[in-house]
Design a protein around this motif. Structure first.
Motif, PDB file in Angstrom:
ATOM      1  N   THR A 123       1.547  -7.085  -1.044  1.00 35.56           N
ATOM      2  CA  THR A 123       2.922  -7.263  -0.578  1.00 35.56           C
ATOM      3  C   THR A 123       3.815  -6.131  -1.067  1.00 35.56           C
ATOM      4  OG1 THR A 123       2.673  -9.672  -0.567  1.00 35.56           O
ATOM      5  CG2 THR A 123       4.913  -8.812  -0.548  1.00 35.56           C
ATOM      6  N   GLY A 124       3.695  -5.772  -2.331  1.00 39.02           N
ATOM      7  CA  GLY A 124       4.476  -4.662  -2.873  1.00 39.02           C
ATOM      8  C   GLY A 124       4.178  -3.368  -2.148  1.00 39.02           C
ATOM      9  N   THR A 125       2.901  -3.124  -1.869  1.00 35.96           N
ATOM     10  CA  THR A 125       2.507  -1.920  -1.131  1.00 35.96           C
ATOM     11  C   THR A 125       3.123  -1.906   0.261  1.00 35.96           C
ATOM     12  OG1 THR A 125       0.388  -1.816  -2.307  1.00 35.96           O
ATOM     13  CG2 THR A 125       0.552  -0.610  -0.228  1.00 35.96           C
ATOM     14  N   PHE A 126       3.075  -3.046   0.934  1.00 37.77           N
ATOM     15  CA  PHE A 126       3.640  -3.152   2.284  1.00 37.77           C
ATOM     16  C   PHE A 126       5.139  -2.871   2.281  1.00 37.77           C
ATOM     17  CE2 PHE A 126       5.797  -5.824   5.467  1.00 37.77           C
ATOM     18  CZ  PHE A 126       5.271  -5.273   6.633  1.00 37.77           C
ATOM     19  N   LEU A 127       5.848  -3.487   1.342  1.00 35.18           N
ATOM     20  CA  LEU A 127       7.299  -3.288   1.263  1.00 35.18           C
ATOM     21  C   LEU A 127       7.639  -1.832   0.941  1.00 35.18           C
ATOM     22  CD1 LEU A 127       8.318  -6.517  -0.723  1.00 35.18           C
ATOM     23  CD2 LEU A 127       8.593  -6.081   1.726  1.00 35.18           C
ATOM     24  N   GLY A 128       6.869  -1.233   0.051  1.00 36.49           N
ATOM     25  CA  GLY A 128       7.100   0.157  -0.298  1.00 36.49           C
ATOM     26  C   GLY A 128       6.841   1.095   0.868  1.00 36.49           C
ATOM     27  N   SER A 129       5.814   0.795   1.646  1.00 39.30           N
ATOM     28  CA  SER A 129       5.495   1.623   2.810  1.00 39.30           C
ATOM     29  C   SER A 129       6.600   1.561   3.856  1.00 39.30           C
ATOM     30  CB  SER A 129       4.170   1.163   3.429  1.00 39.30           C
ATOM     31  OG  SER A 129       3.101   1.323   2.526  1.00 39.30           O
ATOM     32  N   ILE A 130       7.134   0.364   4.046  1.00 39.96           N
ATOM     33  CA  ILE A 130       8.250   0.211   4.989  1.00 39.96           C
ATOM     34  C   ILE A 130       9.473   0.957   4.484  1.00 39.96           C
ATOM     35  CG2 ILE A 130       9.847  -1.417   6.053  1.00 39.96           C
ATOM     36  CD1 ILE A 130       7.056  -1.559   7.236  1.00 39.96           C
ATOM     37  N   ALA A 131       9.768   0.772   3.190  1.00 37.65           N
ATOM     38  CA  ALA A 131      10.942   1.427   2.602  1.00 37.65           C
ATOM     39  C   ALA A 131      10.805   2.938   2.632  1.00 37.65           C
ATOM     40  CB  ALA A 131      11.145   0.948   1.165  1.00 37.65           C
ATOM     41  N   GLY A 132       9.554   3.422   2.537  1.00 41.04           N
ATOM     42  CA  GLY A 132       9.319   4.854   2.529  1.00 41.04           C
ATOM     43  C   GLY A 132       9.793   5.560   3.783  1.00 41.04           C
ATOM     44  N   ASN A 133       9.872   4.826   4.873  1.00 38.05           N
ATOM     45  CA  ASN A 133      10.358   5.406   6.134  1.00 38.05           C
ATOM     46  C   ASN A 133      11.838   5.760   6.069  1.00 38.05           C
ATOM     47  OD1 ASN A 133       7.967   5.323   7.768  1.00 38.05           O
ATOM     48  ND2 ASN A 133       8.168   3.098   7.816  1.00 38.05           N
ATOM     49  N   TYR A 134      12.543   5.113   5.145  1.00 35.59           N
ATOM     50  CA  TYR A 134      13.995   5.282   5.089  1.00 35.59           C
ATOM     51  C   TYR A 134      14.448   6.003   3.818  1.00 35.59           C
ATOM     52  CZ  TYR A 134      13.432   1.668   8.605  1.00 35.59           C
ATOM     53  OH  TYR A 134      13.023   0.958   9.713  1.00 35.59           O
TER      54      TYR A 134
ATOM     55  N   TYR B 170       3.910   2.591  -5.148  1.00 35.03           N
ATOM     56  CA  TYR B 170       2.702   3.124  -4.527  1.00 35.03           C
ATOM     57  C   TYR B 170       2.879   3.264  -3.018  1.00 35.03           C
ATOM     58  CZ  TYR B 170      -2.061   3.378  -2.761  1.00 35.03           C
ATOM     59  OH  TYR B 170      -3.195   3.767  -2.082  1.00 35.03           O
ATOM     60  N   GLY B 171       3.462   2.252  -2.393  1.00 36.18           N
ATOM     61  CA  GLY B 171       3.689   2.300  -0.954  1.00 36.18           C
ATOM     62  C   GLY B 171       4.600   3.445  -0.549  1.00 36.18           C
ATOM     63  N   ILE B 172       5.649   3.672  -1.317  1.00 34.43           N
ATOM     64  CA  ILE B 172       6.581   4.774  -1.029  1.00 34.43           C
ATOM     65  C   ILE B 172       5.867   6.117  -1.158  1.00 34.43           C
ATOM     66  CG2 ILE B 172       8.629   5.991  -1.861  1.00 34.43           C
ATOM     67  CD1 ILE B 172       9.808   3.281  -2.629  1.00 34.43           C
ATOM     68  N   LEU B 173       5.087   6.269  -2.234  1.00 35.59           N
ATOM     69  CA  LEU B 173       4.379   7.526  -2.442  1.00 35.59           C
ATOM     70  C   LEU B 173       3.369   7.800  -1.333  1.00 35.59           C
ATOM     71  CD1 LEU B 173       3.800   7.383  -6.311  1.00 35.59           C
ATOM     72  CD2 LEU B 173       5.331   8.909  -5.075  1.00 35.59           C
ATOM     73  N   MET B 174       2.676   6.773  -0.897  1.00 34.32           N
ATOM     74  CA  MET B 174       1.722   6.943   0.200  1.00 34.32           C
ATOM     75  C   MET B 174       2.448   7.373   1.473  1.00 34.32           C
ATOM     76  SD  MET B 174      -1.582   6.448  -0.388  1.00 34.32           S
ATOM     77  CE  MET B 174      -2.411   5.669   1.005  1.00 34.32           C
ATOM     78  N   GLN B 175       3.605   6.773   1.715  1.00 31.23           N
ATOM     79  CA  GLN B 175       4.382   7.102   2.913  1.00 31.23           C
ATOM     80  C   GLN B 175       4.873   8.544   2.846  1.00 31.23           C
ATOM     81  OE1 GLN B 175       5.332   6.716   6.392  1.00 31.23           O
ATOM     82  NE2 GLN B 175       5.206   4.620   5.638  1.00 31.23           N
TER      83      GLN B 175
ATOM     84  N   GLY C  35       0.701   6.144   6.606  1.00 27.31           N
ATOM     85  CA  GLY C  35       1.548   5.065   7.084  1.00 27.31           C
ATOM     86  C   GLY C  35       1.241   3.724   6.453  1.00 27.31           C
ATOM     87  N   VAL C  36       1.908   2.709   6.953  1.00 28.53           N
ATOM     88  CA  VAL C  36       1.794   1.353   6.416  1.00 28.53           C
ATOM     89  C   VAL C  36       0.360   0.854   6.440  1.00 28.53           C
ATOM     90  CG1 VAL C  36       2.520  -1.043   6.706  1.00 28.53           C
ATOM     91  CG2 VAL C  36       4.159   0.804   7.101  1.00 28.53           C
ATOM     92  N   ILE C  37      -0.312   1.052   7.561  1.00 33.06           N
ATOM     93  CA  ILE C  37      -1.672   0.525   7.714  1.00 33.06           C
ATOM     94  C   ILE C  37      -2.604   1.112   6.656  1.00 33.06           C
ATOM     95  CG2 ILE C  37      -3.693   0.442   9.219  1.00 33.06           C
ATOM     96  CD1 ILE C  37      -1.812   0.325  11.601  1.00 33.06           C
TER      97      ILE C  37
END
Length: 232
Positions: free
Chosen positions: A148-159, A33-38, A43-45
Motif C-alpha cells: 500500500t505504501g509503495t502504491f501511494l508513493g508511486s501515485i504521489a511520484g507523478n505529482y 520507495y514508490g516515489i523513488l521508483m517513479q 511506473g505504478v505497476i
C-alpha cells in the motif's frame, strides 16, 4: 465455514494492534520507495510488482540503483543473498512457531521480513485465538502495509515537483536508528563493533563503490569464527 470465518476475523482483530508500529513505518518507507521508483522512470505497476514479488525492503532500495545504472546479474545476485542472509537465521528461529500450520506455512515463509519476525517471534496468541490465523494475520497485514505504501508513493511520484535527491537515505536512517537501539543493549555491542570495523576495512581496501560484499563476507567470517567466544 462460518466458524472458520469467525476464527479468522477474531485472529485479525487480535493481531492488528501488534502491527500498528509496522503500519506507520512501512507506509512512510513504502511511500518513499514508490516515489523513488517513479522518479527513476518505473511506473505504478512496476513499483507495486517489485514490492509484491520481491518484498525485501532494504534490497529493493538497493535495486533502484542497480536498475537505473549498469546491471550486472551476478553482482546483483550475490548482493541480494548477502543483504538478505539474515533471513536464514530468522527461518531457523521460526521452526517451532510455524510447525504444524499446514499449507499456510508457505505464505508465512515467503513474506517473513525483519518486522514480521520481530512481532511473531516475541508474540504468542491469546487463549482462544487460532495460532495459524494469528500468524497469518500479522504476516498478511505487514505485507499489505508495504504494498500500500509503495502504491501511494508511486501515485504521489507523478505529482512531485521538488528535488527528491536524498530520499533514498530514509532506509539508511532507519538502520542507523536500529543500530543505536541495539547499541543500548550491552550484549550487542561487540557484534556492532565487528560490523563497523569490517565495513571500515572494506572501505579502505575496496573503496566506496565495492565495499558491501567484501564487508559482509568479512563480518560473517569473523562472527562465525568467534561465535563461541561471543555467545558462550
Amino acid at each position: 465455514m462460518k466458524e472458520r470465518n469467525k476464527e479468522i476475523r477474531h485472529a485479525f482483530a487480535q493481531a492488528f494492534p501488534h502491527t500498528i508500529p509496522v503500519l506507520t513505518g512501512f507506509l512512510v518507507l513504502g511511500v518513499t520507495y514508490g516515489i523513488l521508483m517513479q522518479t527513476k522512470g518505473y511506473g505504478v505497476i512496476w513499483a507495486v510488482l517489485m514490492s509484491a514479488v520481491a518484498f525485501c525492503g532494504s534490497m529493493q532500495f538497493v535495486a533502484i540503483t542497480l536498475l537505473a545504472t549498469g546491471f550486472y546479474p551476478l553482482q546483483a545476485f550475490l548482493l541480494s543473498i548477502l543483504v538478505n542472509a539474515r533471513h536464514i537465521f530468522y527461518g531457523i528461529s521460526m521452526l517451532d512457531k510455524y510447525k504444524g500450520l499446514g499449507k499456510i506455512r508457505a505464505f508465512l515463509i515467503y513474506v517473513l521480513c525483519d518486522e514480521t519476525f520481530s512481532i511473531t517471534y516475541s508474540t504468542t496468541p491469546k487463549p482462544g485465538v487460532n495460532k495459524k490465523y494469528f500468524y497469518f494475520a500479522i504476516s498478511l497485514l505487514d505485507y499489505i502495509y508495504w504494498i500500500t505504501g509503495t502504491f501511494l508513493g508511486s501515485i504521489a511520484g507523478n505529482y512531485i515537483t521538488f528535488n527528491t535527491k536524498g530520499m533514498d537515505f530514509a532506509l539508511t536512517a532507519l538502520f542507523v536508528v536500529l543500530f543505536l537501539e541495539q547499541w543500548k543493549v550491552k550484549e550487542n555491542r561487540i557484534p556492532a563493533i565487528i560490523g563497523l570495523a569490517g565495513t571500515t576495512i572494506s572501505l579502505i581496501i575496496f573503496g566506496a563503490g565495492n565495499l558491501v560484499i567484501p564487508a559482509m563476507i568479512l563480518i560473517l567470517v569473523v562472527l562465525l569464527g568467534g561465535r563461541k567466544q561471543l555467545w558462550y
